[in-house]
Design an enzyme around this catalytic site. Structure first.
Site, PDB file in Angstrom:
ATOM      1  N   ARG A  32      69.478  53.218 143.144  1.00 56.54           N
ATOM      2  CA  ARG A  32      70.874  53.535 143.405  1.00 56.54           C
ATOM      3  C   ARG A  32      71.185  54.915 142.838  1.00 56.54           C
ATOM      4  O   ARG A  32      70.542  55.380 141.891  1.00 56.54           O
ATOM      5  CB  ARG A  32      71.798  52.496 142.755  1.00 56.54           C
ATOM      6  CG  ARG A  32      71.791  51.151 143.443  1.00 56.54           C
ATOM      7  CD  ARG A  32      72.748  50.187 142.762  1.00 56.54           C
ATOM      8  NE  ARG A  32      74.143  50.590 142.904  1.00 56.54           N
ATOM      9  CZ  ARG A  32      74.896  50.311 143.971  1.00 56.54           C
ATOM     10  NH1 ARG A  32      74.385  49.649 144.989  1.00 56.54           N
ATOM     11  NH2 ARG A  32      76.159  50.694 144.015  1.00 56.54           N
ATOM     12  N   HIS A  89      83.592  58.115 141.681  1.00 53.81           N
ATOM     13  CA  HIS A  89      84.456  57.145 141.013  1.00 53.81           C
ATOM     14  C   HIS A  89      84.921  57.800 139.713  1.00 53.81           C
ATOM     15  O   HIS A  89      85.047  59.005 139.614  1.00 53.81           O
ATOM     16  CB  HIS A  89      83.673  55.868 140.685  1.00 53.81           C
ATOM     17  CG  HIS A  89      83.112  55.165 141.868  1.00 53.81           C
ATOM     18  ND1 HIS A  89      83.758  54.133 142.492  1.00 53.81           N
ATOM     19  CD2 HIS A  89      81.957  55.341 142.553  1.00 53.81           C
ATOM     20  CE1 HIS A  89      83.026  53.688 143.493  1.00 53.81           C
ATOM     21  NE2 HIS A  89      81.928  54.401 143.556  1.00 53.81           N
ATOM     22  N   CYS A 145      83.773  56.008 148.101  1.00 56.77           N
ATOM     23  CA  CYS A 145      82.597  55.141 148.177  1.00 56.77           C
ATOM     24  C   CYS A 145      82.575  54.335 149.480  1.00 56.77           C
ATOM     25  O   CYS A 145      82.369  54.900 150.545  1.00 56.77           O
ATOM     26  CB  CYS A 145      82.511  54.245 146.951  1.00 56.77           C
ATOM     27  SG  CYS A 145      80.834  53.605 146.673  1.00 56.77           S
TER      28      CYS A 145
END
Length: 383
Positions: free
Chosen positions: A265, A327, A228
């Site tokens: 997002r 993630h 990320c």
């Protein structure tokens, strides 16, 4: 190979950012602590304006306190899912909006909505639970000093902010005072905390100092897993929606751009076809990463958004370095990827002839398959 232009790198100290964040976080917590007592300063005036009894107005205050308490678990979940920056900025918007609604309300219903609900939920986000980890993460040295300062926010709010609010209300009247305070919190506080608390700024200066050594080590075969924000700064730059640039170290020939706060997002399960097999994880990022021609991605997106939700690429690879947006415990969920990184590290240390002895990784494979099935099943559910 065509490459993106690399930005000039200035490995300057981030000390001023540290102290600015500490000052802003402490001030916000102090205002929140003092703001809880604001209704007590104008209780009689509000009672007359809304034609309410002491008990009725006290019930509205109780609703606000209840919202603060009930909101805490939700706030914790939101911080884990989105970040303290987003939650704190949203809380300031709620608090400011609530104060403005109260200042303009002409009925008890408006008071319940503005003070009981909006202000209560806003105050729920402005607690040491949210701010303390943010401040602690910015301070390696003088961390105890920083935490002691932010711990003083509550008594500062009661001893300094309450008198200041009393002067404001005395000078403007309670309605104008509420309006001005709400406008200040929403229009100034929320954008300020949103800009200052960007996570990439915390690691960028130190990463730039180590950039040449890291690039050399990667070219020599160092295994790296950058996830990320780390992945973004392993590219050439991160360009925020306001045009500000956080320079990266250029391990990957890539650039990340934030499309703006109104853009969606990239959040959800993600499945990627890679040289290590299908890799499954969870993505949650606002920036869009674009690879230069010739830059190898980690893989091709089967499910999810990936680098930019446009070209179906995910992540980047350079020798044994991997950048990714996955993630969700990416290594435990993907034992083949974990084994590849471990083997690369062993071969770099002990030579190319090293082999990993076979292990019974049936539990890990079952966990991977279960995560993959879950991700694909969620994607098939109707929206």
């Amino acid at each position: 190979m065509a490459t993106m232009e690399q930005p000039e790198q200035h490995p300057s100290s981030a000390a001023w950012v540290q102290w600015a964040i500490l000052a802003v976080a402490t001030t916000i917590l102090a205002i929140a602590a003092g703001g809880r007592f604001l209704v007590g300063l104008v209780f009689d005036e509000m009672q007359q304006h809304f034609h309410m009894t002491h008990g009725g107005l006290g019930s509205v205050v109780s609703i606000s306190v209840l919202m603060v308490g009930l909101g805490q678990p939700l706030v914790g979940w939101l911080v884990d899912r989105f970040s303290a920056r987003v939650v704190a900025a949203g809380g300031l918007l709620l608090l400011g909006t609530g104060l403005i609604v109260v200042s303009q309300a002409g009925s008890g219903l408006g008071l319940v909505l503005g003070y009981g609900v909006l202000t209560g939920l806003g105050l729920a986000t402005l607690t040491p639970t949210v701010m303390t980890p943010v401040v602690a993460a910015w301070f390696e040295r003088r961390r105890t000093t920083a935490l002691s300062i932010i711990s003083a926010a509550n008594p500062m709010g009661q001893s300094l902010v309450v008198p200041a609010l009393a002067l404001l209300v005395a000078a403007t009247g309670w309605q104008d005072g509420y309006f001005l305070l709400g406008l200040l919190v929403a229009a100034v506080g929320a954008p300020l905390i949103f800009v200052l608390l960007r996570e990439q700024r915390r690691i960028a200066p130190d990463l730039l100092r180590r950039g040449p050594a890291l690039r050399e080590a990667v070219d020599a075969g160092l295994p790296v897993l950058a996830v990320c924000g780390g992945y973004q700064l392993f590219g050439h730059r991160y360009v925020d929606h306001d045009g500000s640039v956080i320079p990266g170290i250029g391990v990957f020939d890539a650039e990340t751009r934030h499309p703006g706060p109104v853009a969606d997002r990239c959040i959800g399960d993600i499945v990627v076809e890679t040289p290590f097999g299908e890799v499954v994880g969870f993505e949650n990022h606002g920036g869009r990463t674009y690879l230069a021609p010739g830059q190898e991605p980690l893989g091709t997106v089967r499910l999810g958004r990936g680098n930019n939700a446009e070209d179906r690429t995910e992540g980047a690879r350079r020798h044994n370095a991997i950048g990714t947006y996955l993630h969700g415990s990416v290594l435990p969920k993907n034992p083949a990827l974990a084994d590849a990184l471990i083997l690369a590290a062993l071969r770099r240390r002990y030579g190319p002839s090293v082999e990993l002895p076979p292990l019974d990784d049936a539990p890990e494979r079952r966990a991977h398959e279960a995560a993959l099935r879950t991700a694909l099943a969620r994607a098939r559910r109707p929206a």
